[in-house]
Scaffold this motif. Sequence first.
Motif, PDB file in Angstrom:
ATOM      1  N   SER A 189       0.817  -1.216   0.000  1.00  5.22           N
ATOM      2  CA  SER A 189       0.000   0.000   0.000  1.00  5.22           C
ATOM      3  C   SER A 189       0.852   1.267   0.000  1.00  5.22           C
ATOM      4  O   SER A 189       0.331   2.366   0.128  1.00  5.22           O
ATOM      5  CB  SER A 189      -0.899   0.012   1.241  1.00  5.22           C
ATOM      6  OG  SER A 189      -0.099   0.023   2.410  1.00  5.22           O
ATOM      7  N   TRP A 241      -5.985  -0.572  -5.982  1.00  2.00           N
ATOM      8  CA  TRP A 241      -5.214   0.427  -5.232  1.00  2.00           C
ATOM      9  C   TRP A 241      -5.157   1.759  -5.971  1.00  2.00           C
ATOM     10  O   TRP A 241      -5.036   1.813  -7.183  1.00  2.00           O
ATOM     11  CB  TRP A 241      -3.787  -0.070  -4.984  1.00  2.00           C
ATOM     12  CG  TRP A 241      -3.731  -1.140  -3.948  1.00  2.00           C
ATOM     13  CD1 TRP A 241      -3.694  -2.476  -4.158  1.00  2.00           C
ATOM     14  CD2 TRP A 241      -3.735  -0.954  -2.532  1.00  2.00           C
ATOM     15  NE1 TRP A 241      -3.676  -3.161  -2.954  1.00  2.00           N
ATOM     16  CE2 TRP A 241      -3.713  -2.231  -1.938  1.00  2.00           C
ATOM     17  CE3 TRP A 241      -3.793   0.181  -1.702  1.00  2.00           C
ATOM     18  CZ2 TRP A 241      -3.699  -2.414  -0.552  1.00  2.00           C
ATOM     19  CZ3 TRP A 241      -3.783  -0.011  -0.322  1.00  2.00           C
ATOM     20  CH2 TRP A 241      -3.749  -1.299   0.233  1.00  2.00           C
ATOM     21  N   TYR A 250      -7.046   1.329  -0.636  1.00  3.37           N
ATOM     22  CA  TYR A 250      -7.614   0.152  -1.289  1.00  3.37           C
ATOM     23  C   TYR A 250      -9.114   0.327  -1.408  1.00  3.37           C
ATOM     24  O   TYR A 250      -9.789   0.582  -0.414  1.00  3.37           O
ATOM     25  CB  TYR A 250      -7.279  -1.091  -0.467  1.00  3.37           C
ATOM     26  CG  TYR A 250      -7.779  -2.385  -1.067  1.00  3.37           C
ATOM     27  CD1 TYR A 250      -7.346  -2.801  -2.322  1.00  3.37           C
ATOM     28  CD2 TYR A 250      -8.668  -3.201  -0.363  1.00  3.37           C
ATOM     29  CE1 TYR A 250      -7.788  -3.994  -2.864  1.00  3.37           C
ATOM     30  CE2 TYR A 250      -9.119  -4.401  -0.899  1.00  3.37           C
ATOM     31  CZ  TYR A 250      -8.671  -4.792  -2.153  1.00  3.37           C
ATOM     32  OH  TYR A 250      -9.122  -5.980  -2.682  1.00  3.37           O
ATOM     33  N   ALA A 255     -11.471  -3.464  -7.153  1.00  5.96           N
ATOM     34  CA  ALA A 255     -10.635  -4.670  -7.124  1.00  5.96           C
ATOM     35  C   ALA A 255     -11.357  -5.831  -7.795  1.00  5.96           C
ATOM     36  O   ALA A 255     -12.590  -5.917  -7.772  1.00  5.96           O
ATOM     37  CB  ALA A 255     -10.296  -5.023  -5.679  1.00  5.96           C
ATOM     38  N   TRP A 271      -5.646  -8.768  -2.226  1.00 11.03           N
ATOM     39  CA  TRP A 271      -4.202  -8.563  -2.049  1.00 11.03           C
ATOM     40  C   TRP A 271      -3.664  -9.202  -0.771  1.00 11.03           C
ATOM     41  O   TRP A 271      -2.568  -9.773  -0.775  1.00 11.03           O
ATOM     42  CB  TRP A 271      -3.866  -7.067  -2.087  1.00 11.03           C
ATOM     43  CG  TRP A 271      -4.314  -6.300  -0.878  1.00 11.03           C
ATOM     44  CD1 TRP A 271      -5.518  -5.703  -0.696  1.00 11.03           C
ATOM     45  CD2 TRP A 271      -3.549  -6.067   0.302  1.00 11.03           C
ATOM     46  NE1 TRP A 271      -5.560  -5.112   0.547  1.00 11.03           N
ATOM     47  CE2 TRP A 271      -4.370  -5.316   1.169  1.00 11.03           C
ATOM     48  CE3 TRP A 271      -2.262  -6.409   0.732  1.00 11.03           C
ATOM     49  CZ2 TRP A 271      -3.939  -4.904   2.442  1.00 11.03           C
ATOM     50  CZ3 TRP A 271      -1.833  -5.998   1.995  1.00 11.03           C
ATOM     51  CH2 TRP A 271      -2.664  -5.255   2.837  1.00 11.03           C
TER      52      TRP A 271
END
Lengths: 510, 526
Positions: A189, A241, A250, A255, A271
Amino acid sequence: MNADDFLAAVFDMKEPRKKVNLIAKVRMFRLLKPADNRPSHTRNRLGMINLAQRATPLTFEDAVHLLRRTTFHPTWAAASALVGKTPAEAVQALLNVVESPPEPPSWANTQPEFTDFAAAARLWPELQQWWIERAITLPSLRERLVLLWHNTFSTDYMTVYAGQWMVKQSQLIRAQAFDFKTLASTMVSNPAILQYLNGNQSIKGNPNENFAREWFELFTLGVGNYSEADVVEAARAFTGWRISGNDGVYNRGFADLGQKTILGQTGAWEWGDVVRITFEQDACARWVARKLFMAFVEFYPNAEAIQQIGDIVKQNAFDMKAVLRILLTSEHFYDASIRGALIKSPAELIIGLSSTLQATHVNRTYVIASMMRLTQEPFYPPTVEGWKGHHAWITSSTFPQRQRYAESFVDGRQTGSSSKLMDKTGKIFAPDVVAFIRQLPNNNDAKKVVENVAKLMLPVPTTQAQRDVLLEIMLAGAQVYEWDIDLPSAVQRVKFLLQAIVRMPEYQLM
Amino acid sequence: MNRRKFLRSAGATGLAVATLPTIIDSFTVKAFAGGDPRLQQLLESQDRVLVLIQMPGGNDGLNTIIPYTDPVYYNSRPTIGIPKSRALRLNDTLGWHPALAGMRNLFEEGSLAVVQGVTYPNPDRSHFRGSDIWLTATDADVFGSTGWVGRYLQTLAPNYPTVLPEHPLAVQIGTSTSLGLLGSSGPMGISFRDPDEFYRLVNAGGGIEEVPSGTQTDTPAGREAAFMRNIARSADVYATIVKQANDSAGSPSVTYPTTDIGAKLRVVSQLVAGGLTSRIFLISWTGNNFDTHADQTSSSDPTLGAHAALLGELSGAVSAFMEDMKNKGLAEKISGMTFSEFGRRVAENGSVGTDHGTAAPLFVFGKNVNGGLYGKNPNLTDLDDRGDLLMENDYRDIYASVLLQWFGASTTKAQDVLFTDHSANALPLFKTEAVSVKDYNSSAATIVSVGPNPATDHVVVRTRIDVNATASVTLSDLRGRELRSLALDSWSGVGTIDVQTLPSGTYLLTLKADRATTHTFVNISR
């Protein structure tokens, strides 16, 4: 497969037309054989190294070896303080250094500037200065790891652009230097790495593989321990991200939450699952073991030794203090066969020399420029693989450059020129070489001076012939009984000695 | 220690500076040719140079040579595809990226080859494995530690670095040393950014031999120290030679672009023009510049952006360099080749970029290159399971062309260098007539054939000469020493020369019939 099995397999093959090719292959195989991990006192014929804790108290040479490998600061005073301690005591002291994180640059939490190039670029040298200030003033094992892990999770300020993000990544590395799992997991991250490897541009339905590939190849497993399919699937899992301000954010909505198979495990992985699955692999522990071994012990690791250390990494759940405690107190770490087996990085050379000569107040801009000339500009590794290190540091350009840097530094000059060195405030200065000699015992005995300086500055024992030449260089025509550290002429004589030593190829080793 | 002192001590410790039998410098050529311009030209053409240009990061082949009639190309690349109208025409189905106008001109002149679909079986998509494989010339599953160039140069100078040839065998313009240049005893070339800077660095301070090396050499530390001593010694010996070449070159005949690659090729030009006889020059971008995962093109105009700038840098620099070489009469001896660790995926990704792929085109250029297109157009529908292009040419087949045709290596030597025999698949990339007798014939003395060439124990020479002429053939080494001489029977015109005791290398064969003279080369290889 060992060499004998390989040869047997090669010659048992029933394809005579390939004979010449096979001979070439055999020759190639010989070239590939690691040259440096032959059996020694602490490595058996199977390649296993002796990791038993060494009980013998440290000699001066042991102590300075430990300091060269684990700090940027191999000084006479620090090494002397460790003499007589057991390896366990010495390593405990290194691991227990009380260090609060350095104050970040004033602009660390400001909004990054992307339109005004000059405003963004102004932060880059300040970023470098911020790092060098810490590394050159605090003798610390953690700082060695800070550089090692940035050379693993490589980023460069030009690509990342925002100095704020580079600081943030460096702070993360420093804070988690001893906890590799948290470090790697948090790195996902980190805005610098998101930007550098396009993690912030990887979207559901159209992922960007850059980060996923390097995650496996360079951060956690190494080539051969994952498949191309794992890269593609992990890239899907690493989507979602974005960078917001100075943070990686996030967003599950962006995603890919679909089913994926990664390293043999199937599920709707995100992730965090990739991180979990990755760290379950034995290859991950071996990869970290390899990084540590190459940085602290030997550049050419053999599989058996990596397996041994990998087991330790795994048993200790990636706790680097626990692993380093075993590695740095082991019989193998103190064996003569590994002394001087590593080539100093520019950081180790430049910071090390200034520290040894009690001249760590040298001008920071000059230090950074010198590292750049020796091809290690801070926060600017050439590729995501980082600096390759070892032999890659030494070329027909950089070797003479290293000699010129070091001999000029001893003399209070800038590399290969007549310009004087400056200190961090901009005042002209030269290392006080006489004061450096005065801290050594028996400094009115010319032979002892040569012996002690060689012991401190060279990682391998010198021969009598070498010491004789060094003595002759230092005396510069005077008789040995005429040596007197209090005479004004001692300054030049000490410089002669130090310059001869720093020009030796052995000085580039640690 | 100054340089003079160093050389003295180098001599005293049994180290030597020697000349390679197979490499001749310009002074020797002039002396040997003795005013015969044709012989001089022939000899100089032996002295061939290859400029390797690495495009690190994985160059996007499909946006380099554009299959502009293939709808799959545009479907796969809706954002970054180069429009047909903007591509520079190569043929009815392929176009050049508009930034490659300079390369296109070379192609149109017939002095640039485009080799399609170059990779190797089971291509690796890691940058570092990929470039290591290309540089070591190994199979995908072999981790090599020496480079193909290094191994080739080692065949020319087996005792390097103990015995250093007069001139460096290879020069990398930059501060790093490529894996490609590594032989089994360390780097086979030297690296520097700038000849003057290199000279100053080496000569501004003390040397390395003032303190003798320790006795321990069979330890890791001993080996590392020896590694550094060898590099330092080659730097010390070559810094002056490099500076002399640079100083005697005069000015470039063209203005080079002020780019990284432009500046590097300018240095190469100066050194070649100044008489440095290095066989290989290697230049590269310093980072993974071609790794265009994101923002490969401008999002508004696919012909602009990062990749266009890189291709423009390549094209501009190569054009200037080839023009400069031509103006200086050096075009005959120069060839260049580009390479990159892989191409990129057919389909663009979601970040105006492309991910790592496999096969891609490469360029080979030079006056003695057989220009043209080699290989079929990429098939954008027959892909591997990752969506990447299949192999059309193995990169080692191109290396084999370089070794066999450009450097005149024997098949055995090329196989030694490349570990497997690629001679049957070598592409006819280079004009080999440049060193044949054709251009240098005199009608009264014609060499019909020389064989076997390369030879191992004897060479049969067939000639056509006047029956009344007094004729002989002689074999000399490239320093001009006559080693074999044979009177020819002018009726048959055939002679056999015994070469069993001659070392491997290149030799000059001279036919004399009364006052007519013809030369050619013979290679001896075992």
